[in-house]
Enzyme design. Structure first.
Site, PDB file in Angstrom:
ATOM      1  N   ASN A   1      -5.120  12.731   0.572  1.00  0.00           N
ATOM      2  CA  ASN A   1      -4.247  11.726   1.425  1.00  0.00           C
ATOM      3  C   ASN A   1      -5.474  11.108   2.335  1.00  0.00           C
ATOM      4  O   ASN A   1      -6.440  11.104   2.327  1.00  0.00           O
ATOM      5  CB  ASN A   1      -3.256  12.413   2.115  1.00  0.00           C
ATOM      6  CG  ASN A   1      -2.256  11.544   2.586  1.00  0.00           C
ATOM      7  OD1 ASN A   1      -1.584  10.689   1.883  1.00  0.00           O
ATOM      8  ND2 ASN A   1      -1.887  11.935   3.901  1.00  0.00           N
ATOM      9  N   LYS A   2      -4.586  10.086   3.091  1.00  0.00           N
ATOM     10  CA  LYS A   2      -5.206   9.564   4.012  1.00  0.00           C
ATOM     11  C   LYS A   2      -6.227  10.208   4.746  1.00  0.00           C
ATOM     12  O   LYS A   2      -6.104  11.322   5.386  1.00  0.00           O
ATOM     13  CB  LYS A   2      -4.249   8.650   4.897  1.00  0.00           C
ATOM     14  CG  LYS A   2      -4.918   7.768   5.813  1.00  0.00           C
ATOM     15  CD  LYS A   2      -5.628   6.558   5.285  1.00  0.00           C
ATOM     16  CE  LYS A   2      -5.144   5.822   4.350  1.00  0.00           C
ATOM     17  NZ  LYS A   2      -6.036   5.064   3.552  1.00  0.00           N
TER      18      LYS A   2
ATOM     19  N   ASP B   1      -1.668  10.942  -2.033  1.00  0.00           N
ATOM     20  CA  ASP B   1      -2.019   9.754  -2.684  1.00  0.00           C
ATOM     21  C   ASP B   1      -2.270  10.530  -4.362  1.00  0.00           C
ATOM     22  O   ASP B   1      -2.487   9.664  -5.446  1.00  0.00           O
ATOM     23  CB  ASP B   1      -3.418   9.075  -2.335  1.00  0.00           C
ATOM     24  CG  ASP B   1      -2.916   8.228  -1.442  1.00  0.00           C
ATOM     25  OD1 ASP B   1      -2.876   8.632   0.029  1.00  0.00           O
ATOM     26  OD2 ASP B   1      -2.412   6.837  -1.406  1.00  0.00           O
TER      27      ASP B   1
ATOM     28  N   ARG C   1       0.877  -1.236  -0.077  1.00  0.00           N
ATOM     29  CA  ARG C   1       0.037  -0.039   0.014  1.00  0.00           C
ATOM     30  C   ARG C   1       0.909   1.152   0.045  1.00  0.00           C
ATOM     31  O   ARG C   1       2.086   1.054  -0.108  1.00  0.00           O
ATOM     32  CB  ARG C   1      -1.141  -0.050   1.105  1.00  0.00           C
ATOM     33  CG  ARG C   1      -0.624  -0.832   2.515  1.00  0.00           C
ATOM     34  CD  ARG C   1       0.459  -0.016   3.074  1.00  0.00           C
ATOM     35  NE  ARG C   1       0.267   1.375   3.263  1.00  0.00           N
ATOM     36  CZ  ARG C   1       1.090   2.273   3.662  1.00  0.00           C
ATOM     37  NH1 ARG C   1       2.451   1.832   3.847  1.00  0.00           N
ATOM     38  NH2 ARG C   1       0.876   3.399   3.814  1.00  0.00           N
TER      39      ARG C   1
END
Ligand code: MRU
Length: 362
Positions: A251-252, A241, A52
């Site tokens: 992003n996360k 990302d 990941r």
């Protein structure tokens, strides 16, 4: 980077040419290394997060395409492999970038030449990722140095999720400046957000910090605002990302809240951005980036190791609790202090990004 003194990448090929990965589902409890030998195995490994992190997903997809070309290098196989691997995860743009790189290289070649060319390009993509992240580290180090000089002391950095070497081929994006600062003798301390629901911070970033002797504290996701309010955070560095052409950063999940807290407290908020993570085809990240929705089981259950050393899931909510699980969020560009890229640091806006990457747009 090293594990117990031995150098590792997150993905590599062994002497027999077989692709090996660290199966990240088992860290920090077990270091499991597994081979990936078919397109189906690569697809599962990406979808189920054995590997990941945006750059590593891209590298794995490139290898998945290369391995498939060794089985069947026809046009139909090439098209189907692009599709199968592209469907595995929707948000990180590196996946599409790497698959497009492979497809544009392979399409004009006769099938007999595709396997060898694909393997060469997959190796190159991995090596390029390492070099990009090394340079991000040097460019981020310059910022950390300035803060260290101004403070004349320890630099406290908050990070979210795992944008470490496990999320890339090596070095990491957000962690590369940290590793470079440590090597330069700067006193750095990292606040590691646990990063619910999958706890990439607690499981992976804390593991990396431990292995590399970086001073750190694991904190719950809700602690960052409090620490910033009390002057305990000098800067935030996160990965991404997908970053849009106007500098919106996906992003996360939880990154956006950290950016809001940083903005409210005057804490610089930096994003470590490799160029393959820029999606030049989208502008407005909030409206245009597809956000992965994962199973609610990741919210209602957590993974851990019990006293007997057994790794498993524990339910933390009542039976049958409905749960939502958006895996990413978008931080609008105006909350971003700067983008740390392999070419240097630029502002998060259309003009600055176009000036930094005049050759890459469109
Ligand atoms: O769901 P994941 O673990 O793949 O999400 C990873 C992140 O959000 C990272 O911060 C991002 O990919 C940057 S990695 C250098």
């Amino acid at each position: 980077m090293k594990i117990d003194g031995k150098p590792y990448r997150s993905i590599w090929h062994d002497a027999a040419g077989t692709v090996q990965i660290i199966d990240q589902r088992w860290l920090p409890h077990e270091l499991r290394i597994v081979p990936l030998q078919s397109r189906a195995e690569f697809a599962v490994a990406i979808r189920d997060m054995w590997v990941r992190g945006a750059p590593l997903i891209g590298a794995a997809a490139a290898w998945g395409m290369a391995v498939q070309m060794e089985h069947d290098a026809s046009d139909a196989s090439l098209a189907e492999t692009w599709q199968v691997l592209h469907e595995t995860r929707p948000t990180a743009i590196n996946l599409r970038w790497a698959l497009n790189e492979m497809r544009s290289l392979l399409t004009p070649l006769p099938p007999s030449q595709r396997a060898a060319a694909a393997r060469r390009r997959a190796i190159e993509i991995c090596d390029e990722d390492v070099e990009i992240n090394r340079r991000i580290g040097e460019n981020g180090l310059a910022i950390i140095r300035q803060i260290a000089a101004r403070k004349n002391g320890r630099v406290n950095i908050l990070t979210h999720c795992n944008a470490g070497w496990l999320a890339t081929v090596d070095w990491g994006t957000a962690t590369s400046p940290i590793y470079h600062a440590l090597a330069a003798g700067i006193d750095v301390h990292v606040f590691v957000d646990e990063t619910r629901p999958r706890n990439q911070g607690a499981q992976l970033t804390a593991w990396e910090m431990n292995h590399h002797g970086v001073s750190h504290d694991l904190i719950v996701d809700n602690a960052g605002g409090h620490l910033m309010q009390h002057g305990e955070v000098d800067m935030v560095i996160v990965g991404t990302d997908r970053t849009t052409s106007q500098g919106d950063v996906c992003n996360k999940i939880g990154t956006y809240l950290k950016a809001l807290a940083a903005h409210a407290n005057g804490v610089p908020f930096y994003v470590a951005l490799p160029s393959p993570t820029i999606d030049w085809t989208v502008k407005d990240g909030v409206k245009e980036i597809p956000i992965e929705e994962r199973t609610g089981a990741e919210v209602t259950h957590v993974q851990g190791r019990d006293a007997q050393g057994k790794v498993g899931l524990v339910q933390i909510s009542p039976d049958g609790t409905p749960a939502r699980n958006p895996a990413f969020d978008v931080t609008p560009a105006h909350l971003v202090t700067g983008l740390i890229t392999e070419r240097g640091v630029c502002s998060a806006n259309t003009t600055a990004m176009a000036a930094m990457f005049p050759d890459l747009q469109g």
